[in-house]
Design a protein around this motif. Structure first.
Motif, PDB file in Angstrom:
ATOM      1  N   THR A 110       0.801  -1.242   0.000  1.00  0.00           N
ATOM      2  CA  THR A 110       0.000   0.000   0.000  1.00  0.00           C
ATOM      3  C   THR A 110       0.828   1.285   0.000  1.00  0.00           C
ATOM      4  OG1 THR A 110       0.008   0.086   2.391  1.00  0.00           O
ATOM      5  CG2 THR A 110      -1.795  -1.140   1.367  1.00  0.00           C
ATOM      6  N   ALA A 111       2.142   1.189   0.306  1.00  0.00           N
ATOM      7  CA  ALA A 111       2.958   2.394   0.567  1.00  0.00           C
ATOM      8  C   ALA A 111       2.201   3.285   1.552  1.00  0.00           C
ATOM      9  CB  ALA A 111       3.314   3.115  -0.717  1.00  0.00           C
ATOM     10  N   ASP A 112       1.928   4.544   1.216  1.00  0.00           N
ATOM     11  CA  ASP A 112       1.196   5.374   2.198  1.00  0.00           C
ATOM     12  C   ASP A 112      -0.257   5.632   1.787  1.00  0.00           C
ATOM     13  OD1 ASP A 112       1.983   6.945   0.128  1.00  0.00           O
ATOM     14  OD2 ASP A 112       3.321   8.227   1.311  1.00  0.00           O
ATOM     15  N   CYS A 113      -0.830   4.751   0.961  1.00  0.00           N
ATOM     16  CA  CYS A 113      -2.225   4.944   0.512  1.00  0.00           C
ATOM     17  C   CYS A 113      -3.263   4.620   1.577  1.00  0.00           C
ATOM     18  CB  CYS A 113      -2.505   4.107  -0.733  1.00  0.00           C
ATOM     19  SG  CYS A 113      -1.809   4.852  -2.232  1.00  0.00           S
ATOM     20  N   PHE A 114      -2.885   3.876   2.620  1.00  0.00           N
ATOM     21  CA  PHE A 114      -3.878   3.446   3.616  1.00  0.00           C
ATOM     22  C   PHE A 114      -3.504   3.774   5.056  1.00  0.00           C
ATOM     23  CE2 PHE A 114      -5.009   0.916  -0.023  1.00  0.00           C
ATOM     24  CZ  PHE A 114      -6.378   0.765   0.056  1.00  0.00           C
ATOM     25  N   GLY A 115      -2.489   4.578   5.280  1.00  0.00           N
ATOM     26  CA  GLY A 115      -2.137   4.920   6.655  1.00  0.00           C
ATOM     27  C   GLY A 115      -0.924   4.151   7.160  1.00  0.00           C
ATOM     28  N   SER A 152       5.725   3.093  -6.055  1.00  0.00           N
ATOM     29  CA  SER A 152       6.450   4.368  -6.041  1.00  0.00           C
ATOM     30  C   SER A 152       6.124   5.190  -4.804  1.00  0.00           C
ATOM     31  CB  SER A 152       6.149   5.170  -7.311  1.00  0.00           C
ATOM     32  OG  SER A 152       4.769   5.370  -7.438  1.00  0.00           O
ATOM     33  N   LYS A 153       6.876   6.250  -4.623  1.00  0.00           N
ATOM     34  CA  LYS A 153       6.638   7.137  -3.480  1.00  0.00           C
ATOM     35  C   LYS A 153       6.887   8.572  -3.937  1.00  0.00           C
ATOM     36  CE  LYS A 153       8.020   7.688   1.373  1.00  0.00           C
ATOM     37  NZ  LYS A 153       6.772   7.453   2.083  1.00  0.00           N
ATOM     38  N   ASN A 154       5.926   9.419  -3.688  1.00  0.00           N
ATOM     39  CA  ASN A 154       6.018  10.838  -4.076  1.00  0.00           C
ATOM     40  C   ASN A 154       6.471  11.027  -5.524  1.00  0.00           C
ATOM     41  OD1 ASN A 154       5.314  11.497  -1.421  1.00  0.00           O
ATOM     42  ND2 ASN A 154       7.471  11.451  -0.784  1.00  0.00           N
ATOM     43  N   GLY A 155       5.923  10.254  -6.412  1.00  0.00           N
ATOM     44  CA  GLY A 155       6.224  10.417  -7.833  1.00  0.00           C
ATOM     45  C   GLY A 155       7.545   9.816  -8.286  1.00  0.00           C
ATOM     46  N   VAL A 156       8.221   9.093  -7.396  1.00  0.00           N
ATOM     47  CA  VAL A 156       9.502   8.475  -7.756  1.00  0.00           C
ATOM     48  C   VAL A 156       9.355   6.952  -7.686  1.00  0.00           C
ATOM     49  CG1 VAL A 156      11.972   8.283  -7.182  1.00  0.00           C
ATOM     50  CG2 VAL A 156      10.761  10.456  -6.814  1.00  0.00           C
ATOM     51  N   ALA A 157       9.874   6.260  -8.709  1.00  0.00           N
ATOM     52  CA  ALA A 157       9.771   4.796  -8.739  1.00  0.00           C
ATOM     53  C   ALA A 157      10.570   4.172  -7.593  1.00  0.00           C
ATOM     54  CB  ALA A 157      10.276   4.264 -10.076  1.00  0.00           C
ATOM     55  N   ASN A 158       9.937   3.302  -6.823  1.00  0.00           N
ATOM     56  CA  ASN A 158      10.656   2.572  -5.769  1.00  0.00           C
ATOM     57  C   ASN A 158      11.580   1.511  -6.347  1.00  0.00           C
ATOM     58  OD1 ASN A 158       9.759   3.782  -3.403  1.00  0.00           O
ATOM     59  ND2 ASN A 158       7.921   2.500  -3.265  1.00  0.00           N
ATOM     60  N   TYR A 159      11.254   1.048  -7.562  1.00  0.00           N
ATOM     61  CA  TYR A 159      12.034  -0.022  -8.201  1.00  0.00           C
ATOM     62  C   TYR A 159      12.503   0.497  -9.559  1.00  0.00           C
ATOM     63  CZ  TYR A 159       9.612  -2.446  -4.513  1.00  0.00           C
ATOM     64  OH  TYR A 159       9.131  -2.796  -3.272  1.00  0.00           O
ATOM     65  N   PRO A 160      13.594   1.295  -9.561  1.00  0.00           N
ATOM     66  CA  PRO A 160      13.973   2.038 -10.760  1.00  0.00           C
ATOM     67  C   PRO A 160      14.289   1.175 -11.969  1.00  0.00           C
ATOM     68  CG  PRO A 160      15.710   2.113  -9.090  1.00  0.00           C
ATOM     69  CD  PRO A 160      14.513   1.518  -8.435  1.00  0.00           C
ATOM     70  N   ASN A 161      14.678  -0.082 -11.756  1.00  0.00           N
ATOM     71  CA  ASN A 161      15.066  -0.937 -12.892  1.00  0.00           C
ATOM     72  C   ASN A 161      13.989  -1.938 -13.295  1.00  0.00           C
ATOM     73  OD1 ASN A 161      17.639   0.335 -12.916  1.00  0.00           O
ATOM     74  ND2 ASN A 161      18.185  -0.908 -11.126  1.00  0.00           N
ATOM     75  N   LYS A 199      -3.018   6.075 -10.647  1.00  0.00           N
ATOM     76  CA  LYS A 199      -2.290   6.853 -11.668  1.00  0.00           C
ATOM     77  C   LYS A 199      -0.987   7.415 -11.114  1.00  0.00           C
ATOM     78  CE  LYS A 199      -5.844   8.135 -14.923  1.00  0.00           C
ATOM     79  NZ  LYS A 199      -6.762   9.156 -15.415  1.00  0.00           N
ATOM     80  N   ALA A 200      -1.048   7.935  -9.877  1.00  0.00           N
ATOM     81  CA  ALA A 200       0.158   8.507  -9.269  1.00  0.00           C
ATOM     82  C   ALA A 200       1.233   7.436  -9.089  1.00  0.00           C
ATOM     83  CB  ALA A 200      -0.190   9.141  -7.925  1.00  0.00           C
ATOM     84  N   ALA A 201       0.796   6.228  -8.694  1.00  0.00           N
ATOM     85  CA  ALA A 201       1.770   5.143  -8.462  1.00  0.00           C
ATOM     86  C   ALA A 201       2.448   4.705  -9.756  1.00  0.00           C
ATOM     87  CB  ALA A 201       1.064   3.955  -7.805  1.00  0.00           C
ATOM     88  N   LEU A 202       1.672   4.641 -10.845  1.00  0.00           N
ATOM     89  CA  LEU A 202       2.218   4.114 -12.107  1.00  0.00           C
ATOM     90  C   LEU A 202       2.987   5.153 -12.922  1.00  0.00           C
ATOM     91  CD1 LEU A 202      -0.854   1.984 -13.342  1.00  0.00           C
ATOM     92  CD2 LEU A 202       1.107   1.208 -11.988  1.00  0.00           C
TER      93      LEU A 202
END
Ligand SMILES: [Zn+2]
Length: 325
Positions: A110-115, A152-161, A199-202
Motif C-alpha cells: 500500500t505504501a502510504d495509501c492506507f495509513g 512508487s513514493k512521491n512520484g519516484v519509482a521505488n524499483y527504478p530498474n 495513476k500517481a503510483a504508475l
C-alpha cells in the motif's frame, strides 16, 4: 532438612501479607513486552525462493461478507477462533520471487495509501537481504491501491530498474478516461476516489516506458498468466513452474481463510463483480485442491503461502506452510 523447608515456607506465608502496597510495587521488576518481528518469510519451492513481504495487517468488518446471514458468519468466525476485537484481521502481503536469474515482485503493498499501520513492504524487502534496484519485473494481479501503491513514493519509482506488467483489461478499466461513464452511478464515487492513487503510483514507470500490458496466453519471465476476473475486471493470477511444485500467485480471489474457505460462494464487498468473483474462486479452488499447487495469497494470514484442501469438494481448508529454517 524437612524441618527447615517447612519453617521457611511458614515464614514466607507470615511475612507476605505485611509488605505494604507501595513496597510491593517498587520491588517488582516489570519486564517489557517486545514488538512482533515477522516482516518477511523465505520459502523455497524447488529451485525458486519466494520471500513474503508483509505490508501490515488490517481489520475489516464482518458485515462486508455478502449474501450470507450474519449468524452464519459469526458461527464460522467462532469456529476458527477469530479475534474480532478490532474487526476481522487480514494480512496484506507481497511476494518477491527469485527465479535464479530474475527477481520478480508480485504485487507491491500500500505504501502510504492506507495509513501508517500498513506500508512496510519496502522496509521488509531491504530487511530480507534484497535491494529494490535488483527487482527486474513487477507483476500486478490488479490495480487496487493495496497492490499498486507500493511501486512508487512521491512520484519516484521505488524499483527504478523494474518493468510493471498488468493485464490489458485492468489497465483499460482504471486508466482509460472513457470508463467512468460505463460504471454504475452508485459506484462512481468509489471509482473516482481510487483512480488518482493508481495513476500517481504508475506515472514514473509510464514516463520511462517501464509499464506494459499483457493478455491471456502471454508469459512474462516464466510466469504464465491466468484470467481470474471478478474481483476486478482485469484481475489475473500468475503461475510459475519450478523444479518442484507449480506456484500460483492468486491475488484477490479470496480475502478470508475462514468464511470464504468454509463457504466459498460468499462474495465480499470489495468485489467489483461479486458473481464473477465467486465463480472464479469456485473454479480455481477446485483446481488447487485437486492438483496441490503451492498457493501464495496477498490477504491470507502471513506468510500467505500454503495449500488448499477439500474433503468434500464444496468447502475448503487453508493449510499454511510450516516454518522451515
Ligand atoms: Zn487486495
Amino acid at each position: 532438612m524437612k524441618k527447615t523447608a517447612l519453617t521457611l515456607s511458614i515464614s514466607l506465608l507470615c511475612f507476605t501479607p505485611i509488605i505494604t502496597q507501595a513496597e510491593n510495587t517498587t520491588s517488582q521488576t516489570v519486564i517489557n513486552q517486545q514488538p512482533q518481528v515477522a516482516g518477511y518469510y523465505q520459502h523455497q519451492v524447488g529451485n525458486t525462493q519466494i520471500t513474503t513481504l508483509l505490508d501490515g495487517t488490517n481489520f475489516m468488518s464482518p458485515t462486508l461478507f455478502k449474501d450470507i446471514p450474519t449468524e452464519q458468519v459469526q458461527e464460522i468466525l467462532k469456529k476458527y477462533h477469530v479475534d474480532q476485537a478490532k474487526g476481522v484481521q487480514t494480512s496484506v502481503n507481497a511476494f518477491l520471487v527469485n527465479t535464479g536469474n530474475k527477481l520478480v515482485l508480485v504485487d507491491s503493498g500500500t505504501a502510504d495509501c492506507f495509513g501508517a499501520h500498513l506500508g512496510s513492504v519496502m522496509k521488509n524487502l531491504k530487511a530480507s537481504g534484497y535491494q529494490p534496484e535488483q527487482v527486474n519485473t513487477i507483476l500486478l494481479t490488479h490495480l487496487h491501491p493495496d497492490h499498486s501503491c507500493g511501486v512508487s513514493k512521491n512520484g519516484v519509482a521505488n524499483y527504478p530498474n523494474a518493468t510493471i506488467y498488468v493485464s490489458e483489461n485492468e489497465a483499460d478499466y482504471w486508466l482509460n478516461p472513457k470508463q467512468l461513464q460505463k460504471i454504475p452511478k452508485d459506484q462512481q464515487a468509489k471509482y473516482t476516489g481510487t483512480v488518482p492513487k493508481i495513476k500517481a503510483a504508475l506515472a514514473p514507470y509510464q514516463t520511462k516506458k517501464q509499464f506494459k500490458t499483457f493478455k491471456l496466453g502471454d508469459t512474462i519471465d516464466g510466469f504464465e498468466v491466468i484470467s481470474t476476473q471478478g474481483h476486478t475486471p482485469g484481475h489475473f493470477s500468475y503461475k510459475l513452474k519450478t523444479s518442484d511444485e507449480d506456484v500460483i500467485f492468486i491475488g484477490d480471489i479470496v480475502h478470508s481463510h475462514t468464511v470464504q474457505f468454509d463457504r466459498p460462494e460468499t462474495a465480499i464487498d470489495y468485489d467489483i463483480d461479486p458473481k464473477a468473483a465467486v465463480q472464479t474462486r469456485l473454479k480455481q479452488f477446485a483446481d488447487y485442491a485437486k492438483h496441490g499447487q503451492t498457493i501464495a495469497a496477498p490477504h491470507l494470514p502471513f506468510p500467505g503461502i500454503g495449500h488448499i484442501y477439500s474433503a468434500d469438494e464444496k468447502s475448503y481448508q487453508w493449510i499454511p506452510v510450516h516454518f522451515k529454517d
